[in-house]
Design an enzyme around this catalytic site. Sequence first.
Site, PDB file in Angstrom:
ATOM      1  N   GLY A  16     -17.074   4.368 -67.291  1.00  0.00           N
ATOM      2  CA  GLY A  16     -17.833   3.454 -66.477  1.00  0.00           C
ATOM      3  C   GLY A  16     -18.845   4.253 -65.451  1.00  0.00           C
ATOM      4  CB  THR A  17     -21.223   3.525 -63.035  1.00  0.00           C
ATOM      5  OG1 THR A  17     -20.648   2.528 -62.490  1.00  0.00           O
ATOM      6  CG2 THR A  17     -22.524   3.298 -64.124  1.00  0.00           C
ATOM      7  CB  THR A  18     -19.185   8.290 -60.520  1.00  0.00           C
ATOM      8  OG1 THR A  18     -19.360   9.064 -62.006  1.00  0.00           O
ATOM      9  CG2 THR A  18     -18.303   8.880 -59.933  1.00  0.00           C
TER      10      THR A  18
END
Lengths: 253, 253, 253, 253, 253, 253, 253
Positions: free
Chosen positions: B35-37
Amino acid sequence: MQMMPQMGYDRAITVFSPDGRLFQVEYAREAVKRGTTAVGIKVKSGVVLLVDKRVTSRLLEAASIEKIFQIDEHIGVATSGLVADARFLVDRGRIEAQINRVVYDEAIGVEILAKKICDFKQNYTQYGGVRPFGTALLIAGVDRKEPRLFETDPSGALLEYKATAIGAGRAEVMEHFEANYAEDISMDDAIHLGLDILYTITEGRFDADTIEVGVIEVETKKFRMLDPDELGGYLQTIRERHASEDEEGEEET
Amino acid sequence: MQMMPQMGYDRAITVFSPDGRLFQVEYAREAVKRGTTAVGIKVKSGVVLLVDKRVTSRLLEAASIEKIFQIDEHIGVATSGLVADARFLVDRGRIEAQINRVVYDEAIGVEILAKKICDFKQNYTQYGGVRPFGTALLIAGVDRKEPRLFETDPSGALLEYKATAIGAGRAEVMEHFEANYAEDISMDDAIHLGLDILYTITEGRFDADTIEVGVIEVETKKFRMLDPDELGGYLQTIRERHASEDEEGEEET
Amino acid sequence: MQMMPQMGYDRAITVFSPDGRLFQVEYAREAVKRGTTAVGIKVKSGVVLLVDKRVTSRLLEAASIEKIFQIDEHIGVATSGLVADARFLVDRGRIEAQINRVVYDEAIGVEILAKKICDFKQNYTQYGGVRPFGTALLIAGVDRKEPRLFETDPSGALLEYKATAIGAGRAEVMEHFEANYAEDISMDDAIHLGLDILYTITEGRFDADTIEVGVIEVETKKFRMLDPDELGGYLQTIRERHASEDEEGEEET
Amino acid sequence: MQMMPQMGYDRAITVFSPDGRLFQVEYAREAVKRGTTAVGIKVKSGVVLLVDKRVTSRLLEAASIEKIFQIDEHIGVATSGLVADARFLVDRGRIEAQINRVVYDEAIGVEILAKKICDFKQNYTQYGGVRPFGTALLIAGVDRKEPRLFETDPSGALLEYKATAIGAGRAEVMEHFEANYAEDISMDDAIHLGLDILYTITEGRFDADTIEVGVIEVETKKFRMLDPDELGGYLQTIRERHASEDEEGEEET
Amino acid sequence: MQMMPQMGYDRAITVFSPDGRLFQVEYAREAVKRGTTAVGIKVKSGVVLLVDKRVTSRLLEAASIEKIFQIDEHIGVATSGLVADARFLVDRGRIEAQINRVVYDEAIGVEILAKKICDFKQNYTQYGGVRPFGTALLIAGVDRKEPRLFETDPSGALLEYKATAIGAGRAEVMEHFEANYAEDISMDDAIHLGLDILYTITEGRFDADTIEVGVIEVETKKFRMLDPDELGGYLQTIRERHASEDEEGEEET
Amino acid sequence: MQMMPQMGYDRAITVFSPDGRLFQVEYAREAVKRGTTAVGIKVKSGVVLLVDKRVTSRLLEAASIEKIFQIDEHIGVATSGLVADARFLVDRGRIEAQINRVVYDEAIGVEILAKKICDFKQNYTQYGGVRPFGTALLIAGVDRKEPRLFETDPSGALLEYKATAIGAGRAEVMEHFEANYAEDISMDDAIHLGLDILYTITEGRFDADTIEVGVIEVETKKFRMLDPDELGGYLQTIRERHASEDEEGEEET
Amino acid sequence: MQMMPQMGYDRAITVFSPDGRLFQVEYAREAVKRGTTAVGIKVKSGVVLLVDKRVTSRLLEAASIEKIFQIDEHIGVATSGLVADARFLVDRGRIEAQINRVVYDEAIGVEILAKKICDFKQNYTQYGGVRPFGTALLIAGVDRKEPRLFETDPSGALLEYKATAIGAGRAEVMEHFEANYAEDISMDDAIHLGLDILYTITEGRFDADTIEVGVIEVETKKFRMLDPDELGGYLQTIRERHASEDEEGEEET
């Protein structure tokens, strides 16, 4: 033999694969990738949805291939993927819109509707005994004075786009948009842009019967399908333009 | 062939593997790792949440990629992993917060809310017919006079951090924090610290559209998103700092 | 290939293997064996529970890693294994304790509570659609004038010990107890004994933040956690003792 | 490879194997065979139940290893196999006994109770989603003026014995009984007979802490556990007898 | 390897094999084939049921091995196969008989009862989540003035016989009957015929304790078990006859 | 090895194979093919059903092998395949007939009844947790003035025949009918035709005990079984005819 | 071996294959492809449905093979595929039509009915525990003044055609239509066109018994089956035409 390791992850219910993917959802996306191409373009003054219905036989009543549906006065959706699944989701959307009118006595927000459809889709990816929906939707509408254009996929993910596409021609269309889309063009130009792309994708094989176009303008807040005459006019322009381009192309050679 | 022994442990329901691990939960963690950070930093005066929305196309409305959500006046969460699962958990959290207001006539404690979300998640790892949530959350808020920052993972485990991260960049961010985090810095410095890290992770590819920042201060006890102007200011500082560093770096060479 | 024969016994529901074992229960025990070490020591005047919280990062709020929980005024439990499962069981225990107060207007017996938790656990090993709990508990309390110390495991089995341990360090701790435990030592000595063991297990890497100690004395019948100052005092003694031992060891060499 | 043919018969629910056996039930019997040894002896004047609790550590409170339970005033059971399953069945038996007292205003018959427990067990071998009980029971009581001693196994089968045993030492005990049992000995002799057998099985490693003995006499119709002093007396006799035998044995050599 | 093709047909629920057989039902029949031998003989004046209880230990109370049960005043059944399943079916039959008395105020017909038990059994071969019953029954009774003798098997099939047997000795008994059975013999001769067969099957190892005999005569319409004295008399005759035959046999040699 | 590809299609519920067949239904048809032969012949004046009961032992009460059942005054069915399944369907048919009488106050139409039984059967091929019925039926009756003869199979398909057969001898019988059937023969001739076929199939091994014949005539509209005397007369004729044919055959040689 | 990779996708419930297809639905389509050929032709003045009933035996009552059903006064359907499934869907359609009359007091629209049947079918492709319908339908009717002709398949997809076919002969028929269909022919010509195609497909093996023809005209709005005489006339014409063509063909050779 090479496929055997996957045997454990894609059965019965939507479970995770060792690298954290939900196979059934990704396979459902493949169903969308094999669907007809639907295009959505949002401009300042409204949104336009365009679909190539991929009519393959003169025996087919092109009008029966519905790919764009009105959900409520101010909302329309274009679909790609399994058509029976699409009809199910469209019905669900209409019910949500009606509930909103009954409960709150006002039209449902475009984003709220989109989220409700997505929550519904998400459920089909987490509980056993069902499969995900094999359908993506483009949801177009106007919230207060803002044109909106959402895209959902089988996972229930939701994104808003300026211009986007679903179905078989998605990659080609997106490339085209990256190069040619501008937000401040007129609705008329948006329709031309969309038809232009479909012309390219279908290699010119289209007419008022095989293309569906739905528009909603900020001013009127009414979603409507272009009627055959209107659509015919636009198509004429596109054909002429391409014809002259081809001529030019030929001349250049 | 090498994967066949796992066939028995990761199907249908979340069962134990011979070494006592719950494969479906670990696979769900992989979904988070992809996923995105999202980054959370707690300091004496409050908590800041920062997310790189990973916007990959100019056609996408960056604002529609919501990664930070307000749960209640005094609580916000940043998410990473499956976005539809995240939306489900966020809705659940909002309901728990509302219930608390109705039943006890007061705002829900941050830790209590975090535990309720985690209990909910745990259930999806023990009962058949469902899969675990493929989403991690950073939960930020203020309990009485204390800033709080919790992290949950797909197992329903709950930990409180001074500074932490979830998603693809987690390892890199944590390394950065171990070296650079200090508890007694100002909120302003905390925001700079977080943006600095995101700048590094994204290799400088970010602007006010692709970054979301939410803050809650002990004094106000109100969670709020930085508006584009505010955020723009911070970004400007970061860019300038890095530019001069690069220059220095070049000079040094 | 060697693992294939097990494929049939560990899926979906907890079934018997050909030699009469419940694989899912044994695998759940592995989850406990990978957990943090919890120690319980019963002496004439009370019981002490000690846990090494295995804090691995300075960014973690050690206080958020709860491994010892109060169930009722006179009962505390230490847990090892899956933390979300532990929280679930702790909640269950608290509910049972409350029900007893409401129904019988008196505090629940320690043994009765322990049996109720174990019956609950047993159910998760016999019915389909669930997995066993991946958590062991040490349950400490005072029944009338008697100190009690119970240990439960994922099967729902229940045993009372004079001194015992669960989690990764169990074998090492039990060996230590067989050699060094005496029932008639003071609470103070019991705490020192426990800390001494944790010191060995953690190779001296511990402080008031990473160790939790809960005690209940026959006289007061109140379970309470040692506060940082108290705990600090004990730790100081342990460290000094080991330091001098090391010196002696060095001198001896 | 050799075990693969069984894969189809022992999963999910208790199904028949090609030779008409219920594998899950037979595997549950293996769980019993790995249990502690329980012995039952019926004589004219009553029944005695004896269990070796197999205490393996001085840290364990031997009293917490309950293997003999009172079901009603006039009925006791000894168990072997999975202890959590045993507790479940004991609770069930107590409920049946109570129901009988409430509904018919009299104590439940020993045989009726035994059948009810067996019917309950049978259900867990025929319906899906559960596993059979991994526990055998010896049920001792007095019906009118008759001493009764029943044995149940995981299938729900029920047999009445003059003398019998369950658990790891069954074969050895039964052989001993075939040679040495007589129906017309006194209760005292019956207790000596049972302890003698346990002495042999445990190779003399036992004391009042690791042995449980329950008796019911026709005259009193009250099931009761021998108290430590009583039991101590019997054990002393056994030890002396064996000691002298050993001496004799040594002298003979 | 040779058994692998069957893997697909005998699991979970009772499904058809490619050649139209229900494996689980056929496997259940194997359970019956491994059971004790029960014999039924119908003559003009009544029906007799005989069972060899296969008592293998002097420690067993032979009386507790019930193989013949009274269902109603005028109906008895002999069972073979899984004993716990048999008890379940007997209870079911008793309930059906009682219902008939309550609803219609008259005794249930033997054939009606037999059909009800068979319908019950059929259900366990068609629906998921259960296994078939591993038990066959001989049902004996008198309908109006007619003696009746029915046999059921695990499939729920129902047949009426003049003389028949179930269990391990079936083939041997049927062969004997084909040669020696006559419908117009007296009840006394029928009992002798049955005992004679059991004598052969058990190789003479039987006495009043290990044999059960139930009879119902057309005249009385009461099903009753022979009491030990009565049975002893018959056994004496059989033994003497065989003894003299053996002598003759020896003399002949 | 050759059967392994089928493993996926015939388990648990009735699913489609790659070539669009329902394996469980086809396997159920095999159960019918292994059943006794039932024959139906429709002529202008009525319908006759004939069954060879395949009695294999003189100990069996042939009368208890019911293969032809009366459903209502004017409807009878002959069955082949699993007998317990047949009984279930017959009961269902009787209930439908009774319901029609209660609700509409008139006898149920033969075709309506046949369809209701088939709808019931279809359900067992589409829903999970059950298997199809392993039974075919011939349904004979009179609707108004028309004789009717329907055949159903495990799929729930329904066909009306002039003459047909189910069970092991179907192919042979149908061949016979194609050559010898005529619609305008008398009931008497129809019965002779049917018995003639059964004579051939059973190679002459039959008598009034092993053959069942049911008839319904348009005039009376009453379904009835031929009584032993009537049937005996027909059989005599058949035997004599075949005897003389055989003689002739012999003479010819 | 080659089929093993599919094992994971076609069991238990309808799940997606890696390329986004629903195997169970595609296999159900195979069931349709093996069915009898049904043809639908829409012209300005109405719609005609024609079916070859594929009667294979003179013993079969051709009239009992129903392939065209009336749903409501103004709607008829032709079916192909599993006949029991078809009957189920026809019943469903009739119920929907009746409900519409009761609730709205008017005849149901053809398109609305078609959609309701399709929604019903879609459900059987998304939920567990059922299989899709193995049946396609041609739905013919008149909405207001418009003739309508819909085709549904096992997925629940719905298309409107000018002329179409389902079943074994579909490809051949469609090819014929592409070449010969015209929308403005008379009903009479449409019937001739349809019969002509069936003549070709069946290689001339047909008569009034083996062909079913249903028509609905815009003027009358009544769906009706052609009676044998009417149909006989049409068939005569077709036969004569082909005979003369064959002669010509022969002459040409």
